[in-house]
Design a protein around this motif. Structure first.
Motif, PDB file in Angstrom:
ATOM      1  N   MET A 123      35.726  24.434  32.890  1.00 31.07           N
ATOM      2  CA  MET A 123      35.285  25.766  33.284  1.00 31.07           C
ATOM      3  C   MET A 123      36.047  26.199  34.538  1.00 31.07           C
ATOM      4  SD  MET A 123      32.379  27.778  32.663  1.00 31.07           S
ATOM      5  CE  MET A 123      31.956  29.309  33.401  1.00 31.07           C
ATOM      6  N   ARG A 124      36.527  27.393  34.516  1.00 33.47           N
ATOM      7  CA  ARG A 124      37.281  27.941  35.643  1.00 33.47           C
ATOM      8  C   ARG A 124      36.357  28.353  36.769  1.00 33.47           C
ATOM      9  NH1 ARG A 124      42.352  28.621  34.615  1.00 33.47           N
ATOM     10  NH2 ARG A 124      43.021  28.920  32.513  1.00 33.47           N
ATOM     11  N   LYS A 125      36.875  28.196  37.978  1.00 36.04           N
ATOM     12  CA  LYS A 125      36.176  28.679  39.154  1.00 36.04           C
ATOM     13  C   LYS A 125      36.219  30.211  39.119  1.00 36.04           C
ATOM     14  CE  LYS A 125      37.904  28.941  43.359  1.00 36.04           C
ATOM     15  NZ  LYS A 125      38.569  28.591  44.584  1.00 36.04           N
ATOM     16  N   TYR A 126      35.104  30.838  39.389  1.00 40.65           N
ATOM     17  CA  TYR A 126      35.014  32.289  39.322  1.00 40.65           C
ATOM     18  C   TYR A 126      35.127  32.860  40.720  1.00 40.65           C
ATOM     19  CZ  TYR A 126      33.346  36.873  38.013  1.00 40.65           C
ATOM     20  OH  TYR A 126      33.243  38.219  37.790  1.00 40.65           O
ATOM     21  N   LEU A 127      36.023  33.814  40.921  1.00 43.29           N
ATOM     22  CA  LEU A 127      36.244  34.439  42.209  1.00 43.29           C
ATOM     23  C   LEU A 127      35.620  35.828  42.196  1.00 43.29           C
ATOM     24  CD1 LEU A 127      37.671  33.739  44.870  1.00 43.29           C
ATOM     25  CD2 LEU A 127      39.700  34.854  43.979  1.00 43.29           C
ATOM     26  N   ALA A 128      34.622  36.055  43.055  1.00 46.35           N
ATOM     27  CA  ALA A 128      33.905  37.330  43.080  1.00 46.35           C
ATOM     28  C   ALA A 128      34.812  38.495  43.464  1.00 46.35           C
ATOM     29  CB  ALA A 128      32.722  37.245  44.035  1.00 46.35           C
ATOM     30  N   ALA A 129      35.831  38.241  44.278  1.00 45.24           N
ATOM     31  CA  ALA A 129      36.749  39.311  44.702  1.00 45.24           C
ATOM     32  C   ALA A 129      37.476  39.920  43.508  1.00 45.24           C
ATOM     33  CB  ALA A 129      37.755  38.775  45.708  1.00 45.24           C
ATOM     34  N   VAL A 130      37.667  39.147  42.463  1.00 39.53           N
ATOM     35  CA  VAL A 130      38.329  39.666  41.265  1.00 39.53           C
ATOM     36  C   VAL A 130      37.485  40.784  40.659  1.00 39.53           C
ATOM     37  CG1 VAL A 130      39.069  39.083  38.921  1.00 39.53           C
ATOM     38  CG2 VAL A 130      39.576  37.527  40.808  1.00 39.53           C
ATOM     39  N   ASP A 131      36.182  40.571  40.534  1.00 34.52           N
ATOM     40  CA  ASP A 131      35.318  41.605  39.957  1.00 34.52           C
ATOM     41  C   ASP A 131      35.138  42.805  40.876  1.00 34.52           C
ATOM     42  OD1 ASP A 131      34.908  40.769  37.416  1.00 34.52           O
ATOM     43  OD2 ASP A 131      32.950  39.868  37.772  1.00 34.52           O
ATOM     44  N   ARG A 132      35.232  42.590  42.178  1.00 36.91           N
ATOM     45  CA  ARG A 132      35.104  43.724  43.097  1.00 36.91           C
ATOM     46  C   ARG A 132      36.254  44.722  42.945  1.00 36.91           C
ATOM     47  NH1 ARG A 132      33.094  39.942  46.791  1.00 36.91           N
ATOM     48  NH2 ARG A 132      35.110  39.629  47.804  1.00 36.91           N
ATOM     49  N   HIS A 133      37.369  44.237  42.449  1.00 35.13           N
ATOM     50  CA  HIS A 133      38.551  45.089  42.348  1.00 35.13           C
ATOM     51  C   HIS A 133      38.974  45.351  40.902  1.00 35.13           C
ATOM     52  CE1 HIS A 133      38.949  45.070  46.627  1.00 35.13           C
ATOM     53  NE2 HIS A 133      38.815  43.757  46.616  1.00 35.13           N
ATOM     54  N   LYS A 134      38.007  45.249  39.983  1.00 39.96           N
ATOM     55  CA  LYS A 134      38.311  45.517  38.578  1.00 39.96           C
ATOM     56  C   LYS A 134      38.768  46.959  38.402  1.00 39.96           C
ATOM     57  CE  LYS A 134      34.988  44.757  35.914  1.00 39.96           C
ATOM     58  NZ  LYS A 134      34.028  44.443  34.896  1.00 39.96           N
ATOM     59  N   ALA A 135      39.672  47.157  37.460  1.00 38.76           N
ATOM     60  CA  ALA A 135      40.164  48.497  37.143  1.00 38.76           C
ATOM     61  C   ALA A 135      39.036  49.316  36.523  1.00 38.76           C
ATOM     62  CB  ALA A 135      41.338  48.406  36.181  1.00 38.76           C
ATOM     63  N   THR A 136      39.078  50.603  36.748  1.00 37.53           N
ATOM     64  CA  THR A 136      38.052  51.492  36.198  1.00 37.53           C
ATOM     65  C   THR A 136      38.254  51.666  34.691  1.00 37.53           C
ATOM     66  OG1 THR A 136      39.377  53.474  36.535  1.00 37.53           O
ATOM     67  CG2 THR A 136      37.959  52.778  38.368  1.00 37.53           C
ATOM     68  N   SER A 137      37.229  52.145  34.023  1.00 32.45           N
ATOM     69  CA  SER A 137      37.338  52.418  32.587  1.00 32.45           C
ATOM     70  C   SER A 137      38.404  53.474  32.323  1.00 32.45           C
ATOM     71  CB  SER A 137      35.993  52.879  32.026  1.00 32.45           C
ATOM     72  OG  SER A 137      35.064  51.834  32.063  1.00 32.45           O
ATOM     73  N   GLY A 138      38.532  54.437  33.214  1.00 31.00           N
ATOM     74  CA  GLY A 138      39.560  55.463  33.066  1.00 31.00           C
ATOM     75  C   GLY A 138      40.955  54.873  33.124  1.00 31.00           C
ATOM     76  N   ASN A 139      41.177  53.962  34.069  1.00 31.83           N
ATOM     77  CA  ASN A 139      42.478  53.275  34.142  1.00 31.83           C
ATOM     78  C   ASN A 139      42.718  52.430  32.909  1.00 31.83           C
ATOM     79  OD1 ASN A 139      43.479  54.269  36.517  1.00 31.83           O
ATOM     80  ND2 ASN A 139      42.896  52.521  37.756  1.00 31.83           N
TER      81      ASN A 139
END
Length: 168
Positions: A1-17
């Motif tokens: 199982m991969r380590k999950y980095l919360a910063a990745v989800d904070r900067h997710k691209a928008t649905s529009g992008n």
């Protein structure tokens, strides 16, 4: 199982992008497909001295199937090579987004292969309108806003380096 980095989800691209990425990538793939068949047609004309066309239904059906496989191969190649080697497709360059693993690292070959083949699942293109697209969830990758993610990462590194002696 991969380590999950919360910063990745904070900067997710928008649905529009994400929608814009999908639309632009399809345009680029279609342009590559047309260019491929244009070059094929010129080559065929040079070699055989005549136009390429399918006269009867059997030839037309065969050409359609071959065209479909070529389109799928070009599409797979486009996504695989662009996302694995560059971390982004042409559309992602335009929107300032990129693909990374959920642990914040560059995606592995296996993740990119899973991500690319997952795009063939019916309705996958609509799945990104939810929390995560299926090809993101199944491959443990995310599409993020690259500049914001890098800025947060640099800020954290600067904060963690406070108090450490600099080498002179």
């Amino acid at each position: 199982m991969r380590k999950y980095l919360a910063a990745v989800d904070r900067h997710k691209a928008t649905s529009g992008n994400r929608f814009l990425n999908y639309f632009l990538d399809r345009l680029f793939i279609q342009a590559i497909n047309y260019a491929f068949f244009f070059i094929f047609g010129i080559g065929y004309s040079i070699i055989y001295g005549e136009e390429f066309y399918a006269e009867n239904e059997d030839q037309s059906f065969t050409f359609t199937i071959i065209s479909l496989f070529i389109y799928l191969a070009l599409s797979f190649s486009y996504f695989f090579f662009m996302e694995y080697y560059l971390g982004k497709t042409i559309a992602k360059y335009i929107t300032g987004t990129e693909v990374i693993s959920i642990d914040g690292n560059k995606p592995t070959v296996q993740q990119i292969i899973t991500r690319t083949f997952s795009r063939a699942v019916p309705f996958d293109t609509l799945s990104f309108l939810g929390y995560n697209g299926w090809h993101d969830s199944w491959s443990d990758t995310r599409v993020i806003n690259g500049k914001n993610y890098v800025a947060e990462k640099q800020l954290k590194e600067e904060i963690s380096s406070i108090g450490t002696k600099e080498m002179t």
